[in-house]
Design a protein around this motif. Structure first.
Motif, PDB file in Angstrom:
ATOM      1  N   ASP A  60      -3.763   0.750  -3.292  1.00 40.05           N
ATOM      2  CA  ASP A  60      -3.372  -0.686  -3.284  1.00 40.05           C
ATOM      3  C   ASP A  60      -2.456  -0.905  -4.856  1.00 40.05           C
ATOM      4  O   ASP A  60      -2.881  -0.796  -5.746  1.00 40.05           O
ATOM      5  N   ILE A  61      -1.354  -1.117  -4.315  1.00 46.99           N
ATOM      6  CA  ILE A  61      -0.281  -1.091  -5.445  1.00 46.99           C
ATOM      7  C   ILE A  61      -0.762  -2.285  -6.504  1.00 46.99           C
ATOM      8  O   ILE A  61      -0.583  -2.349  -7.754  1.00 46.99           O
ATOM      9  N   GLN A  62      -1.391  -3.434  -5.797  1.00 45.36           N
ATOM     10  CA  GLN A  62      -1.339  -4.485  -6.577  1.00 45.36           C
ATOM     11  C   GLN A  62      -2.736  -4.377  -7.740  1.00 45.36           C
ATOM     12  O   GLN A  62      -2.536  -4.853  -8.931  1.00 45.36           O
ATOM     13  N   THR A  63      -3.811  -4.011  -7.085  1.00 46.10           N
ATOM     14  CA  THR A  63      -4.929  -3.945  -7.952  1.00 46.10           C
ATOM     15  C   THR A  63      -5.089  -2.235  -8.579  1.00 46.10           C
ATOM     16  O   THR A  63      -6.000  -2.423  -9.478  1.00 46.10           O
ATOM     17  N   GLY A  64      -4.363  -1.328  -7.909  1.00 47.88           N
ATOM     18  CA  GLY A  64      -4.558  -0.070  -8.237  1.00 47.88           C
ATOM     19  C   GLY A  64      -5.732   0.833  -7.733  1.00 47.88           C
ATOM     20  O   GLY A  64      -5.858   1.894  -8.023  1.00 47.88           O
ATOM     21  N   GLU A  65      -6.551   0.047  -6.897  1.00 46.22           N
ATOM     22  CA  GLU A  65      -7.520   0.531  -6.205  1.00 46.22           C
ATOM     23  C   GLU A  65      -7.237   1.649  -5.244  1.00 46.22           C
ATOM     24  O   GLU A  65      -6.225   1.548  -4.568  1.00 46.22           O
ATOM     25  N   GLN A  66      -8.102   2.900  -5.126  1.00 42.87           N
ATOM     26  CA  GLN A  66      -7.629   4.124  -4.237  1.00 42.87           C
ATOM     27  C   GLN A  66      -9.004   4.229  -3.583  1.00 42.87           C
ATOM     28  O   GLN A  66      -9.976   4.235  -4.220  1.00 42.87           O
ATOM     29  N   ILE A  67      -8.705   4.475  -2.265  1.00 39.24           N
ATOM     30  CA  ILE A  67      -9.660   5.105  -1.279  1.00 39.24           C
ATOM     31  C   ILE A  67      -9.327   5.894  -0.597  1.00 39.24           C
ATOM     32  O   ILE A  67      -8.088   6.075  -0.289  1.00 39.24           O
TER      33      ILE A  67
ATOM     34  N   PHE B 105       0.851  -1.200   0.062  1.00 40.55           N
ATOM     35  CA  PHE B 105       0.129  -0.165   0.142  1.00 40.55           C
ATOM     36  C   PHE B 105       0.901   1.219  -0.070  1.00 40.55           C
ATOM     37  O   PHE B 105       2.123   1.257   0.775  1.00 40.55           O
ATOM     38  N   VAL B 106       0.242   2.284  -0.576  1.00 33.51           N
ATOM     39  CA  VAL B 106       1.086   3.737  -0.681  1.00 33.51           C
ATOM     40  C   VAL B 106      -0.116   4.769  -0.291  1.00 33.51           C
ATOM     41  O   VAL B 106      -1.286   4.595  -0.799  1.00 33.51           O
ATOM     42  N   VAL B 107       0.433   5.376   0.548  1.00 32.66           N
ATOM     43  CA  VAL B 107      -0.606   6.713   0.750  1.00 32.66           C
ATOM     44  C   VAL B 107      -0.022   7.854  -0.198  1.00 32.66           C
ATOM     45  O   VAL B 107       1.056   8.437   0.114  1.00 32.66           O
ATOM     46  N   LYS B 108      -0.926   8.177  -1.009  1.00 32.98           N
ATOM     47  CA  LYS B 108      -0.658   9.028  -1.974  1.00 32.98           C
ATOM     48  C   LYS B 108      -0.660  10.474  -1.796  1.00 32.98           C
ATOM     49  O   LYS B 108       0.257  11.339  -2.070  1.00 32.98           O
TER      50      LYS B 108
END
Length: 451
Positions: A432-439, A418-421
């Protein structure tokens, strides 16, 4: 300048490798303590006279000697320097040696600290040992041993428990098809007695122990070279094709060793151990009686163990041990019986790697990385990271205000999931680096998600 290197038979370990090794060690340590074993540690090197003469002639040759510090040749007479008596010279210039195993140092520890120890004493020890061996797959000059020993009890229930300990560790590691081979040095003594080779017991057992490496012909050749007669080899021939269940093998041994009291005692000890292990049951491991198992160490006097990896992996033993009735006697403490086993950490690692048995989570280090957008937001990130760490979440911030693409690639290469953008109005944009999902989450939501 020449490229730096390390000695043959040694290794550097990457973060991933260390994580996997720690995974194995943590499982071993958990089971050692569950079975009532207590941790100790001993020095990397011992006085030479503590180690020399305890492992047989072959073992002595593999002990790494340490040169005395300073002018180590000063005390050596000129005539000895000019001679080629290396054994005599070694004693003058080297008074210490790297430990060869953990068992002899443990015996020294017991004798030295006997007034502080409550017997029976159950100890485990996880430390490196060194052997001047020829490096090959699964065989290193520096490697870890993970030992469990009980000293101060002659009860055969300890052997039963050690078989269970092996089984419980390998079961949690998910290692199916492990075979725990068992024999008894009294049986080997009895065989040597009935074939008329009692005076060649060590030569007999050392050669027999090499059966899986050099084959029947190689063993016979070595025995003949050591002075064991042709007629004795004919009497021992049944050992090379000893098949059947444990009970069937014990019955065959009873016939072969009918004239040897020592041999019969060994059979009864094996029967007790095997019968009780069978009644109690094992989770995954297979117990097998191997009459050719000798383990070429002089101090074993009763049951001896060797653990072999599943058949689909080409690997030597991954563990071994046995009963030693008077190991502490070599240091002056008589009649102190002990029994112990060792796990070969490095070989177990290779087996788990080859069979793809390491859980993916083992190598996950940092759970979340905060991007660095400059000093102001970096402080906000570090405040949040401090809170996450207090919640036992592995978190970090990219240290430099670098290009965003570079920071993302760093997280990907590190395997950080995970990365906090972005941090805005006390909310965190998590990717989520794997799925590209952002929340987008508040701090409590971020903690819940990462947990």
């Amino acid at each position: 300048m020449a490229k730096p290197s390390i000695p043959k038979g040694t290794r550097d370990f990457s973060p991933t490798e260390v994580s996997k090794r720690n995974y194995i060690i943590s499982i071993m340590r958990n089971h050692f303590e569950k079975f009532g074993y207590q941790p100790i540690e001993t020095p990397s090197f011992e006085n030479s006279d503590t180690l020399m003469g305890k492992y047989g002639e072959e073992g002595d040759r593999l002990i790494f000697k340490i040169l005395n510090s300073g002018d180590y040749l000063d005390k050596v007479p000129t005539e000895q320097l000019q001679s080629i008596n290396y054994k005599q010279l070694t004693g003058k210039i080297s008074e210490k040696a790297l430990r060869y195993d953990l068992t002899v140092p443990f015996a020294r520890y017991v004798v030295q600290h006997q007034s502080e120890i409550e017997f029976p004493f159950k100890r485990y020890q996880i430390q490196p040992v060194w052997r001047a061996d020829r490096p090959q797959k699964g065989r290193f000059r520096e490697f870890y041993q993970c030992d469990a020993d009980v000293v101060g009890s002659k009860s055969l229930w300890q052997e039963v428990e050690l078989v269970q300990l092996y089984d419980s560790v390998f079961a949690e590691l998910g290692l199916h098809g492990v075979t725990i081979k068992i024999n008894n040095r009294k049986i080997l003594s009895g065989i040597a007695e009935v074939i008329g080779a009692s005076d060649k017991l060590i030569d007999f057992t050392v050669a027999l122990d090499k059966l899986d490496k050099i084959g029947e012909d190689g063993v016979k050749k070595e025995m003949l070279e050591k002075g064991i007669s042709e007629s004795a080899l004919q009497k021992v021939q049944p050992l090379f094709n000893f098949t059947g269940t444990i009970q069937e093998k014990l019955e065959k041994l009873s016939g072969l060793l009918a004239s040897s009291e020592e041999g019969k005692k060994g059979i009864e000890e094996l029967r007790f151990i095997c019968d009780n292990v069978t009644k109690l049951g094992l989770q995954q491991a297979i117990l097998d009686l191997d009459v050719t198992l000798a383990r070429g160490l002089n101090y074993y006097t009763g049951a001896i163990f060797e653990v072999t990896a599943p058949k689909e992996v080409a690997m030597g033993s991954i563990g071994g041990g046995g009963r030693y009735d008077d190991l502490t006697g070599i240091f002056g403490l008589k009649d102190m019986s002990g029994v112990g086993i060792s796990f070969g950490l490095d070989r177990i690692y290779l087996v788990l790697e080859e069979l793809n048995l390491f859980p993916e989570t083992v190598t996950t280090a940092t759970k979340v990385m905060f991007l660095n957008f400059g000093e102001t937001q970096a402080f906000d990130a570090m405040q949040a990271i401090t809170i996450l760490r207090n919640k036992n979440i592995k978190a970090e911030m990219y240290p430099d205000n670098a290009k965003i693409d570079k920071q993302f690639k760093h997280a990907e290469r590190r395997g950080i999931p995970f990365v906090v953008k972005e941090i805005k109005d006390s909310n965190f944009t998590l990717k989520d680096i794997q799925t590209g999902e952002q929340i987008e989450l508040d701090l409590d939501g971020l903690i819940a998600k990462l947990l």
